[in-house]
Design a protein around this motif. Structure first.
Motif, PDB file in Angstrom:
ATOM      1  N   PHE A  37       0.730  -1.182   0.074  1.00 28.98           N
ATOM      2  CA  PHE A  37       0.082   0.174  -0.040  1.00 28.98           C
ATOM      3  C   PHE A  37       0.734   1.093  -0.014  1.00 28.98           C
ATOM      4  CE2 PHE A  37      -3.609  -2.305   1.802  1.00 28.98           C
ATOM      5  CZ  PHE A  37      -4.342  -2.246   0.413  1.00 28.98           C
ATOM      6  N   ALA A  91      11.365  -2.120   7.134  1.00 24.07           N
ATOM      7  CA  ALA A  91      10.383  -2.147   7.573  1.00 24.07           C
ATOM      8  C   ALA A  91       9.590  -3.861   7.431  1.00 24.07           C
ATOM      9  CB  ALA A  91       9.142  -0.979   7.020  1.00 24.07           C
ATOM     10  N   LEU A  95       9.952  -8.331   9.629  1.00 20.40           N
ATOM     11  CA  LEU A  95       8.541  -8.668   9.880  1.00 20.40           C
ATOM     12  C   LEU A  95       8.432  -9.930   9.307  1.00 20.40           C
ATOM     13  CD1 LEU A  95       5.662  -6.328   9.588  1.00 20.40           C
ATOM     14  CD2 LEU A  95       6.432  -7.605  11.571  1.00 20.40           C
ATOM     15  N   LEU A 103      -0.589 -10.223   6.565  1.00 14.84           N
ATOM     16  CA  LEU A 103      -1.337  -8.930   6.825  1.00 14.84           C
ATOM     17  C   LEU A 103      -0.840  -7.959   7.406  1.00 14.84           C
ATOM     18  CD1 LEU A 103      -5.155 -10.322   6.305  1.00 14.84           C
ATOM     19  CD2 LEU A 103      -3.698  -9.104   4.562  1.00 14.84           C
ATOM     20  N   TYR A 104       0.175  -8.440   8.322  1.00 16.12           N
ATOM     21  CA  TYR A 104       0.821  -7.427   9.019  1.00 16.12           C
ATOM     22  C   TYR A 104       1.642  -6.816   8.289  1.00 16.12           C
ATOM     23  CZ  TYR A 104      -1.587  -9.017  13.380  1.00 16.12           C
ATOM     24  OH  TYR A 104      -2.410  -9.309  14.309  1.00 16.12           O
ATOM     25  N   VAL A 106       1.081  -5.906   5.422  1.00 12.27           N
ATOM     26  CA  VAL A 106       0.385  -5.025   4.495  1.00 12.27           C
ATOM     27  C   VAL A 106       0.175  -3.815   5.458  1.00 12.27           C
ATOM     28  CG1 VAL A 106      -1.854  -4.701   3.321  1.00 12.27           C
ATOM     29  CG2 VAL A 106      -0.634  -6.941   3.150  1.00 12.27           C
ATOM     30  N   ILE A 107      -0.266  -4.050   6.538  1.00  9.85           N
ATOM     31  CA  ILE A 107      -0.556  -2.805   7.447  1.00  9.85           C
ATOM     32  C   ILE A 107       0.580  -2.017   7.754  1.00  9.85           C
ATOM     33  CG2 ILE A 107      -1.251  -2.091   9.925  1.00  9.85           C
ATOM     34  CD1 ILE A 107      -3.482  -3.062   8.258  1.00  9.85           C
ATOM     35  N   THR A 108       1.853  -2.886   7.803  1.00 16.51           N
ATOM     36  CA  THR A 108       2.902  -1.935   7.964  1.00 16.51           C
ATOM     37  C   THR A 108       3.247  -1.119   6.629  1.00 16.51           C
ATOM     38  OG1 THR A 108       4.082  -3.569   9.233  1.00 16.51           O
ATOM     39  CG2 THR A 108       5.367  -2.316   8.390  1.00 16.51           C
ATOM     40  N   LEU A 110       1.059   0.051   4.690  1.00 20.04           N
ATOM     41  CA  LEU A 110      -0.128   1.151   4.777  1.00 20.04           C
ATOM     42  C   LEU A 110       0.613   2.234   5.694  1.00 20.04           C
ATOM     43  CD1 LEU A 110      -3.166   0.204   4.112  1.00 20.04           C
ATOM     44  CD2 LEU A 110      -3.551   1.620   6.015  1.00 20.04           C
ATOM     45  N   MET A 111       1.185   2.122   6.800  1.00 18.12           N
ATOM     46  CA  MET A 111       2.054   2.921   7.822  1.00 18.12           C
ATOM     47  C   MET A 111       2.913   3.460   7.172  1.00 18.12           C
ATOM     48  SD  MET A 111      -0.033   2.731  10.600  1.00 18.12           S
ATOM     49  CE  MET A 111      -1.222   2.547   9.576  1.00 18.12           C
ATOM     50  N   CYS A 112       3.683   3.031   6.389  1.00 18.53           N
ATOM     51  CA  CYS A 112       5.054   3.441   5.488  1.00 18.53           C
ATOM     52  C   CYS A 112       4.390   4.484   4.725  1.00 18.53           C
ATOM     53  CB  CYS A 112       5.565   2.273   4.926  1.00 18.53           C
ATOM     54  SG  CYS A 112       6.779   1.231   5.964  1.00 18.53           S
TER      55      CYS A 112
ATOM     56  N   PHE C  57     -10.224 -10.359   4.175  1.00 16.35           N
ATOM     57  CA  PHE C  57      -9.483  -8.875   4.168  1.00 16.35           C
ATOM     58  C   PHE C  57     -10.416  -7.884   3.684  1.00 16.35           C
ATOM     59  CE2 PHE C  57      -5.972  -5.938   2.802  1.00 16.35           C
ATOM     60  CZ  PHE C  57      -5.781  -5.638   3.973  1.00 16.35           C
ATOM     61  N   VAL C 264      -6.060  -0.635  10.774  1.00 18.13           N
ATOM     62  CA  VAL C 264      -5.151  -0.761  11.789  1.00 18.13           C
ATOM     63  C   VAL C 264      -5.391  -1.290  13.050  1.00 18.13           C
ATOM     64  CG1 VAL C 264      -3.706   0.998  12.948  1.00 18.13           C
ATOM     65  CG2 VAL C 264      -4.064   1.061  10.422  1.00 18.13           C
ATOM     66  N   TYR C 267      -5.544  -5.264  13.331  1.00 18.31           N
ATOM     67  CA  TYR C 267      -4.317  -5.679  13.349  1.00 18.31           C
ATOM     68  C   TYR C 267      -3.538  -5.347  14.180  1.00 18.31           C
ATOM     69  CZ  TYR C 267      -6.145  -7.704   8.882  1.00 18.31           C
ATOM     70  OH  TYR C 267      -6.705  -8.197   7.807  1.00 18.31           O
ATOM     71  N   MET C 271      -5.259 -10.410  15.399  1.00 15.88           N
ATOM     72  CA  MET C 271      -6.411 -11.242  14.531  1.00 15.88           C
ATOM     73  C   MET C 271      -6.927 -12.081  15.319  1.00 15.88           C
ATOM     74  SD  MET C 271      -4.298 -11.703  10.910  1.00 15.88           S
ATOM     75  CE  MET C 271      -5.532 -12.301  10.060  1.00 15.88           C
ATOM     76  N   PRO C 324       2.112   6.441  12.635  1.00 12.32           N
ATOM     77  CA  PRO C 324       2.622   5.185  12.013  1.00 12.32           C
ATOM     78  C   PRO C 324       3.548   4.662  12.250  1.00 12.32           C
ATOM     79  CG  PRO C 324       2.112   7.230  10.302  1.00 12.32           C
ATOM     80  CD  PRO C 324       1.755   7.460  11.819  1.00 12.32           C
ATOM     81  N   ILE C 328       4.175   0.821  13.191  1.00 14.13           N
ATOM     82  CA  ILE C 328       5.448   0.262  12.921  1.00 14.13           C
ATOM     83  C   ILE C 328       6.058  -0.643  13.750  1.00 14.13           C
ATOM     84  CG2 ILE C 328       7.309   0.106  11.410  1.00 14.13           C
ATOM     85  CD1 ILE C 328       5.976   1.991   9.559  1.00 14.13           C
ATOM     86  N   MET C 331       4.654  -3.178  15.926  1.00 18.98           N
ATOM     87  CA  MET C 331       4.578  -4.358  14.999  1.00 18.98           C
ATOM     88  C   MET C 331       5.841  -5.271  15.118  1.00 18.98           C
ATOM     89  SD  MET C 331       1.709  -3.960  12.308  1.00 18.98           S
ATOM     90  CE  MET C 331       0.788  -2.598  12.190  1.00 18.98           C
ATOM     91  N   GLN C 332       6.998  -4.437  14.943  1.00 20.54           N
ATOM     92  CA  GLN C 332       8.421  -4.949  14.872  1.00 20.54           C
ATOM     93  C   GLN C 332       8.530  -5.939  16.117  1.00 20.54           C
ATOM     94  OE1 GLN C 332      10.130  -5.233  12.383  1.00 20.54           O
ATOM     95  NE2 GLN C 332       9.525  -3.583  10.984  1.00 20.54           N
ATOM     96  N   PRO C 335       5.198  -9.082  16.416  1.00 20.47           N
ATOM     97  CA  PRO C 335       4.491  -9.054  14.909  1.00 20.47           C
ATOM     98  C   PRO C 335       3.196  -9.844  14.833  1.00 20.47           C
ATOM     99  CG  PRO C 335       6.637 -10.226  15.174  1.00 20.47           C
ATOM    100  CD  PRO C 335       6.083  -9.844  16.510  1.00 20.47           C
TER     101      PRO C 335
END
Ligand SMILES: Nc1ncnc2c1ncn2[C@@H]1O[C@H](COP(=O)(O)OP(=O)(O)OP(=O)(O)O)[C@@H](O)[C@H]1O
Ligand SMILES: Nc1ncnc2c1ncn2[C@@H]1O[C@H](COP(=O)(O)OP(=O)(O)OP(=O)(O)O)[C@@H](O)[C@H]1O
Ligand SMILES: [Mg+2]
Ligand SMILES: [Mg+2]
Lengths: 302, 370, 358, 244, 255
Positions: A37, A91, A95, A103-104, A106-108, A110-112, C57, C264, C267, C271, C324, C328, C331-332, C335
């Motif tokens: 994204f 990024a 992951l 999908l995580y 994918v969300i990352t 989006l954030m980027c 999705f 956002v 996730y 999930m 964001p 990010i 999530m790192q 994950p």
């Protein structure tokens, strides 16, 4: 008749941009099953890079515009590719290494994208940039039909890029490796294929194309702003999916299809209904072919 | 020792720094900063013989309705501002206006043109004129200037300002020139960049001119693409054209066009000229209408504070005093022209029609007053 | 008795919040943030049904929210408020406190039916193809409403404040706060019950192996329909509450950006973790507001240590860079989202003593 | 005889769970060695560790060493194991590329090969004579192949990679008897031509019959080793793995 | 009357004829083996029976009811359960949930019962709980009820898959290579299990298997197919000595 031809040309140009961006989407998707994204925003960054490169050369030396253009094309593609690869490295890759659900990623992505947009806004301010003229505009007119040389270049560029990518993906060994990765990342190293290099190569290609698209776009619609990639990015993604995501031909066709539908709806119906009609048509296509035009249904073997 | 916190007049700005129209927020903020610096350099605003420094608090509403409400509430409840400036576009100004009205805090929107923003809201005011006034101005001027009997309109469906103005224009124009004299009434989406299909449709209907009530950034694209498609006729624009950036983005293509607006930068005199010159010096660009209107809106509030005669440290009472003073301002000489307020809190002011001259300056063509 | 203490605790908390709002101990800003937290909880947990539990999705959640918002707004204004389009109210405004919940539920129902335009294609297609069907549905809903002049088109629609005022005229309590809390509890409770029943677990089996599910007697089409309708119906309810909290709706408030916010939150929370959705909705909303305070603080701090030039001030623009970035980074480190696919009771088994998580 | 591969005191972990607790064995040039053991004993884990695949699918080596001709390969990226050492793995669960055709699957396995097109074509013929079914299905997307056909393809890929050491993880799974025997005969033939083989096979009987030497793995440890004949006579092994 | 009768079954994939004119009659309570070379069409026949593919031609009747046009879950509801060549358990759900969800077709309550937690809901859930526990008990899986299948050894996963199929309470059980990937001792256990299920529940079983030991010791009748058509059938002894079968399928076991 004139109107028809004129609209055909309009649609070809507009579709070219969708196609160029959709190709980048599809390329990355075809390898990582990652809906990148951030791609729309990489395209935006590409346009900005082109702007800075071009103004740099124009300002620094007394180059002729066409020389500047000749320098800007490769530099923009290279630098934009760098942006894409950087995103991948910092990024997405960590992951992936951690085995996160796709999908995580994918969300990352989006954030980027958001960071690119708003980072640009925060750093460069909200003023829009005007892209300098690098090409002497020539308007060819026949009757009521007008077309600029730039339009023709854009259309040609989209077709060339498509042919090159299609060749790489279907005819070369690295292309085969790219397709293999999407199906089974695990087995790729077992074939002696350096998986990270292939992925980086994909991002180089995809983002490079986004850079080219950004440059051409900036030349055609010479107003740059941080959010310019968002909407066109979403729509190009839709185009890629309608064509059959992961398939180069699909992205190319899907891009032009969306261009034609949008232009066609405006030309034939009250324009306020454009989105409603355009998306209904796309849904209809997916209804008939649930995996997109070129998409192959995954046969579940049980 | 025990230091008492210095008394300050707090004014909140509810503006879109991110989201769809960051430039609008930036211009608002720039103008406000300049005004703030001016007044605080003199030691503050003189109220009832005492100088009280100002504090401006800028909140981002992200161009979103719910954020605008939250930002307004935050400014009202947490920061205890005495008045709010903004939001600018109606999508945020309408709900935020409701919030301010419910919470008895005066609000002045610089830019919103939707009648609902101020309607039946005694606490809400604005500095811009309304669409129902600007529409006829454009019609009358264009009919006279271009001797037009037919027109085409290109507008943004998702932008209520653009759509509203387009509809009023169509109505007035057709009343004047007969049914179907608006030969093409075509729309596009907010973030569209390609207008060739719409323009092809318009050019083919052969209008005498094209009315484009659109934001300047899209105007630049539209005009250029129309030229590429072979259109040689004139355009007529609205106040949203009036940005310093228009000429930077549009270049030669826009020269010679007309638009109606709040003020004309080039050839401006007096306070207006001073404002423009200083703004240019400070930010390196000509102030656009949002900047000018924000300036006026803020000055209106300051004027009201001064009019009320004394500054009341009880926020609630001060807000009431400001509102009362605002509603009793009969005439105000702003840099966007002098304005009177009607019972709804909407200004009655003159519009000017501006021509973009060969050097790219916005020169005064005509002033039309209601 | 002990088994219900979790529930009782929640209701007590809700009662305290309402009481504090009633007596002005919570200012309106905090109240509004609390209400948006509630709405976001509904949004993220309902989207989790489809995206988490069923593993599809869906990216167009805001579209359903939009349907709910408009249907409820039009109905409540039509029935309970004087309006320039609809004229005099059809019912006496005193009935508003009774009629409002019915209207909200009904708008949820309409949104659920709209959900069918996504559910039915999902029989044939999955994953990313479904993603764009949902995006397209989102665009189509917005475009349809922009073309409906009777509800204001792009101008938006208002008058709901009058309905809320009508409720306040009957009894002066923070009505919207109460409705939002009830709506949130009801949504979470419905989803909880759905996904913990053998019936609802059918959607999880679809997520993990659709072919096996179908062959092992799960009617996958029916389950997909149930999941999509539940999800979009609750989104509709969130939309209805949103419209009445704001008092104004505009189609562009429900664009793809809003949908991505929902994504956002899902996730981020994890999930197939209801607890995760709730936590991430709270986290996300609070962070969004906190940054209003944090950014000026950072700015002051940076100026204090002279890192930033005097002339440059960090503005709120950085908010959407910092958010964001935080996500990010989060999530790192996790994950699989804050909660993975676990519930609170899995992480803290002792909680089970206090509440039966079934 | 040269020792090709040597595993010394290998301990590996999946996350926090230790799957191998000090496994040692070696394979010499030209040998066929088999690893037998119950389900979950750690056979697959051992092969994955040797292939240097990265986590999360593969385990992490926490102690011990894996050497190739005396040099440690612990720091080698997985693709180099194939392209430089010519050490191939036929993984458990086939892992064919379902979106590629049968032919492309075979072709992708030659990615790291640097020899001439003609040699490569010779190997195609070899695979197709061993598995005539694959020749018939050349242009088919491989995900629609039957289970056994997919297994043939996985083995065929290993042959195409032209490695001189192949590790096979349950290659006979899902193969019909006729084909299974054919395959083992071909492998034997390749072995005679110089190929070294490390084999995992559920059917211990068959495995020992095929291999020169064997190791018995139990819950992450080697519990017995020796020549095939010795192992077959070992009463414990007989009881646990040969079905009485 | 026979439980399953298939007449003239043909399945084409594009130009490929995976099953051609296949016939079979299964008597109630029989245990039949289906063997054949790789790609002969065995799994495809299973897929056709369970409704996953619609046959190009031919009729499949269950207890006299033709199944054409039925969705897989409807066929299952008629009493056909199966296992898969590659284990397809729901890996992120406990063994218990796996067993319970497979009873979806006879849950006996609907969406609103689930949300409102009606009496009916509790009654039915209790019933399903009871059946599932009992079944796990029978299959010696009770202690793994709360485990995730991924954490179980391969042999147990096979067993769970069979248990899941059994929870459907089928009349006809289709087993696709149940012994694949099992070691010798597990194979013994599997043979015992299948025999026991067959006797205890008195159901009809059709199984595909490549390990001759399993087929020969369990099945009373064996059908051998190649290219989607029957090439031989008979008792285990007949098959073992049939020239055609040896040539097409068994081969010689010298290595
Ligand atoms: N990805 C993984 N994550 C965690 N544990 C794992 C993973 N893969 C395997 N294990 C565990 O490691 C141990 C060894 O597994 P391995 O797959 O190596 O056994 P195996 O001997 O190959 O068994 P099989 O005969 O079933 O193939 C087992 O206890 C297994 O549960
Ligand atoms: N969906 C499909 N599309 C195309 N071909 C298919 C499809 N499914 C099966 N086939 C082909 O049909 C043939 C029969 O496949 P099937 O899976 O029934 O074989 P099988 O008898 O079960 O073999 P095995 O013992 O190897 O599992 C195979 O050659 C396979 O390639
Ligand atoms: Mg193994
Ligand atoms: Mg099979």
């Amino acid at each position: 008749m004139d109107i028809l031809i004129q609209n055909l040309l309009n649609a070809l140009q507009w579709g070219s941009f969708y196609a160029l961006i959709a190709l980048g989407y599809t390329l990355v998707y075809g390898v990582l099953l990652l809906i990148n994204f951030a791609h729309g925003d990489i395209f935006m960054v590409g346009a900005y890079i082109a702007f800075f490169v071009a103004t740099f050369f124009l300002g620094l030396f007394d180059f002729a515009p066409w020389m500047v253009l000749a320098l800007t094309v490769p530099l923009t593609m290279l630098l934009t590719a760098g942006v894409g690869v950087t995103l991948e490295r910092i990024a997405y890759r960590p992951l992936r290494r951690k085995g996160a659900h796709r999908l995580y990623v994918v969300i990352t992505a989006l954030m980027c994208g958001l960071i690119l947009e708003n980072g640009n806004l925060a750093l460069l301010g909200a003023s829009r940039k005007k892209f300098p003229e690098l090409l002497d505009k020539v308007v060819y007119t026949w009757g009521n039909v007008s077309v600029t040389n730039l339009k023709l270049i854009v259309i040609l560029a989209a077709i060339t890029v498509f042919l090159i990518l299609q060749f790489i993906v279907t005819r070369t060994r690295i292309g085969m490796a790219m397709r293999g990765i999407s199906y089974d990342k695990f087995a790729i190293p077992l074939m002696g294929i350096p998986i990270d290099s292939v992925i980086v190569f994909t991002f180089v290609l995809g983002s490079g194309m986004a850079g080219l698209a950004g440059l051409l776009f900036a030349m055609s619609y010479p107003i740059l702003e941080p959010y310019m990639g968002a909407l066109i990015g979403w729509k190009a993604f839709i185009a890629a999916v309608v064509g059959g995501i992961g398939d180069i031909r699909g992205a190319f066709l899907g891009g032009f299809l969306l261009g034609f539908i949008e232009v066609g709806v405006v030309a034939m119906f009250p324009s306020t209904y454009r989105d409603l009609f355009a998306f209904s048509i796309l849904l209809m296509i997916l209804w008939i072919k649930p995996t997109g035009i070129f998409g192959v249904a995954k046969t579940t073997k049980i | 020792g025990c230091s008492k916190e210095e008394e300050k007049i707090k004014i909140g700005f509810n503006i879109p720094l991110t989201g769809d129209i960051p430039k609008v927020g930036e211009a608002s903020k720039n103008a406000a900063q300049m005004l703030l610096a001016d007044i605080n350099a003199q030691g503050g605003l003189e109220v009832g013989g005492k100088k009280i420094p100002l504090e401006f608090i800028y909140e981002d509403n992200e161009s979103k309705a719910e954020s605008a409400v939250n930002a307004a509430l935050k400014l009202i409840e947490q920061d205890g501002v005495v008045a709010l400036i903004g939001p600018n576009s109606s999508k945020q100004a309408v709900p935020a206006g409701g919030t301010c009205n419910d919470n008895r805090t005066p609000m002045v929107s610089p830019w919103s043109t939707n009648p609902d923003t101020t309607k039946n809201r005694p606490w809400v005011f604005r500095a811009a004129f309304l669409d129902p006034f600007q529409g006829p101005v454009a019609v009358n001027f264009a009919t006279k200037q271009f001797k037009a009997t037919t027109a085409a309109v290109l507008f943004d469906v998702s932008n209520d300002y653009s759509k509203g103005l387009a509809e009023i224009f169509k109505e007035v124009f057709e009343k004047k020139n007969g049914a179907d004299s608006v030969v093409a009434f075509v729309s596009h989406g907010t973030k569209d960049q390609d207008f060739s299909a719409q323009l092809t449709k318009i050019i083919n209907s052969k209008p005498d001119f094209i009315f484009v009530p659109d934001n300047y950034n899209q105007v630049a694209l539209i005009v250029r693409q129309a030229r590429d498609l072979g259109w040689k006729g004139p355009f007529m624009g609205s106040d949203a054209w009036g940005s310093a950036e228009l000429m930077k983005l549009c270049g030669d293509d826009c020269k010679g066009q007309f638009f109606s607006t709040h003020y004309a930068a080039a050839g401006a005199k007096g306070a207006t000229k001073e404002f423009i010159d200083r703004y240019e010096a400070k930010y390196g660009e000509t102030p656009d209408d949002v900047a000018a209107l924000t300036w006026d809106a803020t000055r209106l509030v300051l004027q009201a504070i001064q009019d009320s005669g004394s500054y009341n440290s009880d926020v609630k009472k001060e807000r009431k005093a400001i509102r009362d003073a605002l509603s009793s301002i009969k005439e105000f000489a702003g840099i966007t022209g002098s304005m009177k307020f009607d019972s709804q809190g909407d200004p009655i002011k003159c519009a000017v029609v501006v021509r973009i001259d060969e050097t790219g300056n916005f020169v005064f063509a005509e002033s039309i007053c209601p | 008795m002990q088994k219900y203490s979790f529930n009782i605790g929640l209701w007590a908390l809700a009662a305290v919040v309402v009481a504090l709002s009633q007596f002005g101990a919570l200012d309106l800003y905090i109240q509004s943030v609390i209400m948006f937290i509630g709405i976001n909880i509904i949004l993220s947990s309902s989207l989790n049904v489809v995206n988490g539990y069923m593993g599809e999705f869906s990216c167009g959640h805001a579209g359903f929210m939009c349907v709910g918002a408009y249907v409820s707004s039009v109905l409540s204004v039509l029935f309970f408020a004087q309006d320039k389009i609809f004229g005099a109210p059809l019912l006496p405004p005193e009935l508003a406190p009774l009629g409002f919940p019915i209207i909200v539920l009904f708008s949820g129902l309409v949104a659920a039916v709209t959900g069918l335009i996504v559910a039915i294609p999902s029989f044939k297609t999955r994953g990313d193809y479904l993603a764009i069907i949902t995006i397209a549905a989102n665009y189509m809903v917005i475009s349809a409403i922009e073309n409906m002049a009777s509800v204001g088109g792009p101008r938006g629609f208002m008058g709901m404040k009058r309905v809320v005022n009508a409720m306040t005229d009957v009894v002066d309590i923070p009505w919207m706060m109460i409705w939002v809390i009830l709506g949130t509890f009801m949504s979470v409770w419905m989803i909880r019950r759905f996904v913990s029943s053998t019936y609802g677990k059918g959607i999880m089996s679809i997520c993990q192996d659709e072919v096996a599910a179908e062959i092992m007697s799960v009617n996958t089409n029916k389950m997909k329909m149930a999941a999509f309708m539940l999800s979009s119906g609750l989104a509709g309810i969130a939309g209805a509450l949103f419209a009445h909290v704001l008092g104004y709706v505009n189609p562009q408030s429900f664009n793809i950006m809003k949908s991505t916010e929902c994504l956002v939150m899902v996730y981020l929370g994890g999930m197939a973790s209801l607890g995760g959705s709730v936590i991430s909705a709270i986290f996300f909303t609070v962070m969004l507001e906190l940054l209003r305070f944090i950014i000026p603080a950072i700015d002051t701090a940076l100026h204090f240590v002279n890192i930033l030039p005097d002339s440059y001030h960090l503005s709120q623009v950085w908010k959407w860079v910092l958010i964001p970035l935080t996500l990010i980074l989060l999530m790192q480190f996790r994950p699989e989202g804050i909660m993975g696919n676990k519930e609170l009771s899995d992480l803290f088994p002792r909680l089970k003593k206090f509440y039966k998580f079934k | 005889m040269n020792t090709l591969l040597e595993v010394k005191d290998l301990r590996v972990k999946y996350g926090n769970i230790e799957a191998l607790h000090g496994v040692s064995f070696n394979v010499n040039e030209g040998e066929i060695v088999t690893l037998i053991g119950a389900n979950g004993a750690g056979k697959t884990t051992t092969l994955l560790s040797i292939s240097r695949l990265p986590p999360p699918e593969a385990p992490k080596v926490i102690e011990g060493d894996i050497t190739w001709k005396g040099n440690s390969i612990l720091d080698m990226p997985p693709h180099k194991v194939i392209s430089d050492l010519h050490l191939a793995l036929v993984p458990e669960g086939r892992h064919i590329f379902g979106n590629l055709t049968v032919e492309e699957n075979l072709k992708i396995a030659t990615y790291a090969r640097k020899d001439s097109i003609k040699d490569i074509h010779g190997d195609y013929d070899r695979v197709f004579t061993l598995f005539p079914r694959l020749a018939e299905r050349k242009k088919q997307r491989s995900e629609s192949l039957s289970g056994g056909e997919q297994q043939m393809l996985a083995v065929g890929r290993a042959i195409m990679s032209k490695c001189n050491f192949i590790m096979l993880d349950e290659p006979s799974m899902g193969l019909a008897p006729l084909l299974m025997y054919d395959m083992f005969r071909t492998l034997k033939q390749l072995n005679k031509e110089g190929l070294s083989i490390l084999l995992i096979e559920q059917n211990a009987h068959l495995a020992l019959k095929f291999a020169h030497r064997g190791y018995v793995l139990d819950t992450g440890e080697i519990v017995a080793s020796g020549s095939s004949a010795d192992l077959m006579d070992n009463p414990e092994v007989k009881k646990a793995y040969l079905g009485g | 009357m026979s439980l399953l009768s298939i007449d003239g079954l043909t399945q084409r994939f594009g130009g490929l004829q995976a099953v051609s004119d296949f016939n079979i009659e299964l008597e109630e309570g029989s245990l039949t083996g289906l063997i054949g070379p790789n790609g002969a069409g065995k799994t495809t026949i299973f897929n056709l029976i369970s409704g996953f593919y619609q046959p190009t031609e031919g009729i499949i009747k269950l207890d006299g009811t033709p199944t054409r046009g039925l969705k897989p879950h409807q066929v299952t509801a008629l009493g056909v359960a199966r296992t898969f060549q590659n284990i397809r358990l729901w890996h992120d759900m406990t063994v218990m949930d796996n067993i319970r969800i497979a009873q979806h077709y006879r849950l006996g309550y609907d969406f609103f019962d689930a949300i409102m937690r009606s009496k009916n809901y509790y009654r039915r859930e209790k019933e399903i709980e009871r059946i599932s526990t009992e079944l796990l008990e029978f299959m010696d899986l009770r202690q793994y009820a709360e485990e995730l299948p991924t954490n179980l050894p391969y042999g147990l996963q096979r067993r769970v898959e069979i248990a899941r199929a059994m929870s459907i309470q089928p009349k006809l059980l289709l087993l696709d290579e149940p012994a694949a990937g099992l070691n010798s001792s597990d194979v013994e256990g599997l043979i015992k299990l299948i025999r026991w299920i067959h006797n205890e529940f008195d159901i009809t079983i059709l199984m595909i298997e490549h390990q001759m030991k399993v087929v020969m010791s369990l099945c009373s009748w064996i059908k051998c197919i190649d290219f989607g058509a029957t090439i031989a059938e008979g008792t285990p002894e007949d098959i073992q000595s049939s020239e055609t079968v040896i040539k097409a399928y068994l081969g010689d076991d010298s290595i």
